[in-house]
Design an enzyme around this catalytic site. Structure first.
Site, mmCIF file in Angstrom:
data_model
loop_
_atom_site.group_PDB
_atom_site.id
_atom_site.type_symbol
_atom_site.label_atom_id
_atom_site.label_comp_id
_atom_site.label_asym_id
_atom_site.label_seq_id
_atom_site.Cartn_x
_atom_site.Cartn_y
_atom_site.Cartn_z
ATOM 1 N N LYS B 78 0.845 -1.208 0.000
ATOM 2 C CA LYS B 78 0.000 0.000 0.000
ATOM 3 C C LYS B 78 0.876 1.253 0.000
ATOM 4 O O LYS B 78 1.896 1.295 0.703
ATOM 5 C CB LYS B 78 -0.892 -0.023 1.234
ATOM 6 C CG LYS B 78 -1.905 1.112 1.312
ATOM 7 C CD LYS B 78 -2.740 0.990 2.602
ATOM 8 C CE LYS B 78 -3.797 2.063 2.695
ATOM 9 N NZ LYS B 78 -4.572 1.954 3.952
ATOM 10 N N SER B 153 -9.495 1.917 3.271
ATOM 11 C CA SER B 153 -8.664 2.632 2.336
ATOM 12 C C SER B 153 -7.660 1.740 1.595
ATOM 13 O O SER B 153 -7.099 2.160 0.577
ATOM 14 C CB SER B 153 -7.878 3.722 3.077
ATOM 15 O OG SER B 153 -7.003 3.137 4.016
ATOM 16 N N SER B 177 -9.597 -0.322 7.551
ATOM 17 C CA SER B 177 -9.049 -0.155 6.197
ATOM 18 C C SER B 177 -8.357 -1.377 5.606
ATOM 19 O O SER B 177 -8.009 -1.374 4.420
ATOM 20 C CB SER B 177 -8.070 1.020 6.165
ATOM 21 O OG SER B 177 -8.771 2.230 6.078
#
Lengths: 94, 484
Positions: B78, B153, B177
């Site tokens: 990420k 996210s 997330s």
């Protein structure tokens, strides 16, 4: 409802310039979110201690020994403006 | 054999026996990314050359007889996790072009374990969002339905795993997330206990809540990925000096005799009938495997959302004060003085959702409102933590839905942030309590994946992995792939 002046005051604390669109939008949306948060007042918390960190850790100490850190070039590698081994900034004092 | 379909635990013995090479595996995934990612947009950048060099290195190490836990395994990271020399933006314009000068501890450990890093995955800006629509670089699409969000996210990481564009990935979880996008994409996502994994090199959102964890194709892979990164790190003073067990070891011990708590507050009226049905079906499976399910009450669950949306923005407003256009990142070119520079740099560098949260957090911390909002939320956090202490004293783990609904359409909540925040109601409390949780696929509703969440005690990832593994072995949902 947050008014325009409050929104602009908060924006100044946060060092953000807001457009008129954002000012109006945030006044409405923040008001809605804060109204939702009012439900916390249903709970009596007078005798409850606050939690800042769920898994509490007391002071974390280490030996105060010199060790390598970033070199000036590494520290400045992403600087938008550099002058020698310094970060260049805009004027701070009049 | 389709190389991209392999799990990590399937690929490792094939690599060890020389039946496949890391270069072949990496090339297969890069080709698949080139073919499919233009539609999905899971990756913000693919580092093909670096990945192939790492794969060649892994193959050479194998040839020399070296072994490492993830030697030659291609993963995705990420974009809130720093990678030395490789642009890391946190999905924000303010960090466009930022090249960290060091690796996050997680990345260092993955490199030491022999992993190949394929690239950086999309995220809501600064991990603030539940849909990956709030990336400055455009949304990620859910591989199960390209018109829907992958969650957020860590939506890029979850979509990359679901679409087999990597063998596994890492995300970060501040209020769900990792788990929420894992549920929306039909994959496994694990949020470790606060402190279990170092956050050194993680771009901070809310420091009392943030945690890095794996997103994987199945539970075994999640255990392997967690193993590679878990453990104390002197560079992160909040990382826990707790022993790390061998997570794979007890995985297959089963759930017979275990007590699984089902908190009644998680089965609310607003949840989709298809989600409720699948989660209740999962409870049946655990019972059939010999677990006892007991109803428990966690009375403050309904307050987690307002607590989270005061505390996380408050912490974010402080953390994001560092973006000043001086040391790194975007700087407005025409500012006249330093104050003007801060205001204009931040106004242009941050997107709407980030500004909204900075504003909310600044308000909650400001003179006159601190007690009413921030302190009040911290006190209710104590009550939520107590709910966990009491519930987890009565049972080995808690089973709940991960989300109230399946993945929503891109743009569906664009006008109403509070509606989007409501998608997090089942994942937030766990971060507030600091404990661990895992989401795993437990069915589909209207052709879209549904996730079930197993929540456990602090530092007891071994138990939630074991509970999740037992379900997974008895069902086939983890083997379902999106029609791409």
């Amino acid at each position: 409802m947050l008014n325009r002046d409050t929104v602009l005051h908060i924006a100044e604390l946060a060092k953000l310039t807001l457009s008129d669109r954002e000012t109006a939008l945030f006044a409405e949306q923040l008001s809605e979110i804060l109204a939702y948060a009012e439900r916390l007042n249903e709970l009596d918390t007078d005798s409850i201690a606050p939690t800042a960190q769920a898994i509490y850790r007391r002071n974390v100490l280490r030996a105060d020994e010199p060790r390598p850190s970033l070199t000036p070039d590494q520290a400045l590698a992403n600087a938008p403006r550099r002058e020698g081994d310094l970060f260049r900034v805009q004027q701070i004092l009049d | 054999m389709k190389l991209h379909e392999l799990t990590i635990h399937e690929a490792l013995p094939l690599l060890a026996h020389g039946e496949i090479t890391s270069v072949a595996l990496t090339e297969a995934l890069l080709a698949r990314i080139a073919a499919l990612d233009p539609q999905i947009h899971a990756y913000l950048r693919v580092t093909s050359d670096l990945a192939l060099a790492q794969a060649r290195d892994a193959d050479e190490r194998r040839a020399r007889g070296e072994a490492a836990p993830l030697l030659g395994i291609p993963l995705a990271i990420k974009d809130v996790i720093c990678t030395a020399g490789v642009e890391t933006t946190a999905g924000s314009r303010i960090l466009q072009g930022f090249r960290p000068v060091y690796d996050a501890t997680v990345v260092q450990r993955l490199r030491a374990a022999g992993a190949v890093i394929l690239g950086k995955t999309n995220t809501d800006e600064f991990a603030m969002g539940s849909s990956t629509e709030h990336s400055a670089y455009g949304p990620t699409h859910n591989p199960w339905d390209l018109e829907r969000v992958p969650g957020g996210s860590s939506g890029g990481s979850a979509a990359a795993v679901a679409a087999s564009l990597c063998l596994g990935a890492f995300g970060s979880d501040t209020g769900g997330s990792i788990r929420q996008p894992a549920a929306y994409c039909g994959v496994v996502g694990l949020k470790p206990t606060y402190g279990r994994v170092s956050r050194y090199g993680l771009i901070a959102f809310a420091s009392s809540l943030d945690q890095i964890g794996p997103i994987a194709k199945d539970v075994t892979d999640a255990a392997l990925l967690l193993q590679a990164v878990a453990g104390h790190d002197p560079q992160d003073a909040t990382s826990a000096d707790e022993p790390v067990p061998d997570f794979a070891q007890g995985l297959a011990d089963g759930v017979r005799g275990m007590r699984l708590g089902v908190p009644r507050e998680y089965f609310v009226d607003g949840m989709a009938p298809g989600v409720r049905q699948m989660v209740e079906g999962a409870l049946d499976v655990w019972r059939s495997l010999g677990a006892e399910t007991v109803e428990v009450s966690m009375p403050h669950t309904g307050y987690a959302l307002p607590v989270y949306y005061l505390l996380a923005p408050a912490e974010a407003s402080a953390n994001l004060a560092r973006f000043d256009g001086i040391r790194y990142g975007y700087a407005h070119p025409e500012a006249l003085d330093i104050w003007d520079a801060y205001r204009l740099t931040r106004a242009e560098g941050f997107g709407d959702e980030v500004k909204r949260r900075i504003m909310l957090g600044t308000y909650a911390l400001s003179a006159g409102y601190y007690d009413a909002y921030y302190l009040k939320a911290q006190k209710v956090r104590t009550l939520i933590k107590r709910d966990y202490d009491e519930a987890l004293a009565q049972c080995d783990a808690l089973v709940t839905p991960t989300t109230p609904n399946v993945a929503f359409k891109i743009g569906e909540h664009a006008e109403d942030p509070l509606e989007m925040y409501l998608e997090d109601i089942f994942t937030l409390s766990l971060n507030l309590a600091g404990v661990c949780g895992i989401s795993l696929p437990c069915g589909q509703s209207d052709g879209l994946p549904v996730g079930v969440q197993v929540q456990g005690r602090a530092y007891d990832e071994a138990t939630i992995l074991r509970v999740a593994y037992a379900y997974e072995q008895a069902t086939s949902w983890h083997g379902e792939h999106p029609p791409l």
